[in-house]
Write a protein that holds these residues in place. Structure first.
Motif, mmCIF file in Angstrom:
data_model
loop_
_atom_site.group_PDB
_atom_site.id
_atom_site.type_symbol
_atom_site.label_atom_id
_atom_site.label_comp_id
_atom_site.label_asym_id
_atom_site.label_seq_id
_atom_site.Cartn_x
_atom_site.Cartn_y
_atom_site.Cartn_z
ATOM 1 N N ALA A 19 -29.961 -3.449 -2.605
ATOM 2 C CA ALA A 19 -31.159 -4.296 -2.366
ATOM 3 C C ALA A 19 -32.345 -4.023 -3.302
ATOM 4 O O ALA A 19 -32.979 -5.047 -3.368
ATOM 5 C CB ALA A 19 -31.620 -4.402 -0.920
ATOM 6 N N GLN A 24 -30.276 -2.841 -9.087
ATOM 7 C CA GLN A 24 -29.425 -3.981 -9.163
ATOM 8 C C GLN A 24 -29.337 -4.304 -10.684
ATOM 9 O O GLN A 24 -30.130 -4.720 -11.329
ATOM 10 C CB GLN A 24 -30.128 -5.137 -8.553
ATOM 11 N N ARG A 29 -26.585 -9.026 -9.390
ATOM 12 C CA ARG A 29 -27.110 -10.178 -9.124
ATOM 13 C C ARG A 29 -26.416 -11.534 -9.085
ATOM 14 O O ARG A 29 -26.671 -12.178 -8.323
ATOM 15 C CB ARG A 29 -28.445 -10.023 -10.023
ATOM 16 N N CYS A 36 -24.097 -15.949 -1.898
ATOM 17 C CA CYS A 36 -24.940 -16.727 -1.078
ATOM 18 C C CYS A 36 -24.953 -18.006 -1.294
ATOM 19 O O CYS A 36 -24.712 -18.840 -0.403
ATOM 20 C CB CYS A 36 -26.408 -16.450 -1.724
ATOM 21 N N ALA A 51 -28.550 -13.147 4.754
ATOM 22 C CA ALA A 51 -29.477 -12.073 4.580
ATOM 23 C C ALA A 51 -28.970 -10.412 5.293
ATOM 24 O O ALA A 51 -28.973 -9.701 4.735
ATOM 25 C CB ALA A 51 -30.647 -12.230 5.284
ATOM 26 N N THR A 54 -25.718 -9.193 3.428
ATOM 27 C CA THR A 54 -26.002 -8.814 2.038
ATOM 28 C C THR A 54 -27.171 -7.729 2.046
ATOM 29 O O THR A 54 -27.640 -7.207 0.924
ATOM 30 C CB THR A 54 -26.669 -9.856 1.047
ATOM 31 N N ARG A 56 -30.364 -8.204 2.653
ATOM 32 C CA ARG A 56 -31.745 -8.738 1.882
ATOM 33 C C ARG A 56 -32.417 -9.432 3.122
ATOM 34 O O ARG A 56 -31.998 -9.565 4.228
ATOM 35 C CB ARG A 56 -31.242 -9.667 0.826
ATOM 36 N N SER A 57 -33.766 -9.880 2.645
ATOM 37 C CA SER A 57 -34.611 -10.772 3.538
ATOM 38 C C SER A 57 -34.055 -11.965 3.241
ATOM 39 O O SER A 57 -33.252 -12.567 2.413
ATOM 40 C CB SER A 57 -35.666 -10.456 3.189
ATOM 41 N N ALA A 60 -35.222 -13.418 0.300
ATOM 42 C CA ALA A 60 -34.260 -12.930 -1.055
ATOM 43 C C ALA A 60 -33.327 -13.873 -1.072
ATOM 44 O O ALA A 60 -33.047 -14.355 -2.228
ATOM 45 C CB ALA A 60 -33.950 -11.654 -0.953
#
Length: 86
Positions: A19, A24, A29, A36, A51, A54, A56-57, A60
């Motif tokens: 993250a 990364q 990426r 996603c 989120a 993965t 992530r927020s 993101a």
């Protein structure tokens, strides 16, 4: 009586520990963006679920979808189509 908490999926192994921007690579990426876009478009997964899986927020995930040029759905549950009476 309290309601049970919402179950969240665990972070998928391929995204664990990736993250941070420093950790990364461009390949990671690209894999995140593809994941996603596929989960959101084809599987109709929510930003919250993607989120969580993965690590992530939601912001993101939204940015990854924007990079993939995936149009975002409106808020709320999908509309139920009414069938014609039989």
């Amino acid at each position: 009586m309290a309601y049970p908490g919402r179950p969240y999926p665990k972070v998928l192994p391929e995204f664990e520990g990736t993250a941070g921007a420093r950790s990364q690579t461009p390949e990671m990426r690209a894999r995140l963006i593809e994941h996603c876009a596929r989960r959101y478009s084809e599987d109709r997964a929510s930003l919250r679920v993607i989120a969580a899986e993965t690590g992530r927020s939601q912001t993101a995930v939204r940015r990854a979808l924007a990079q993939a040029r995936v149009p975002l759905r409106g808020p709320g549950a999908p509309q139920i189509e009414e069938s014609e009476p039989g």
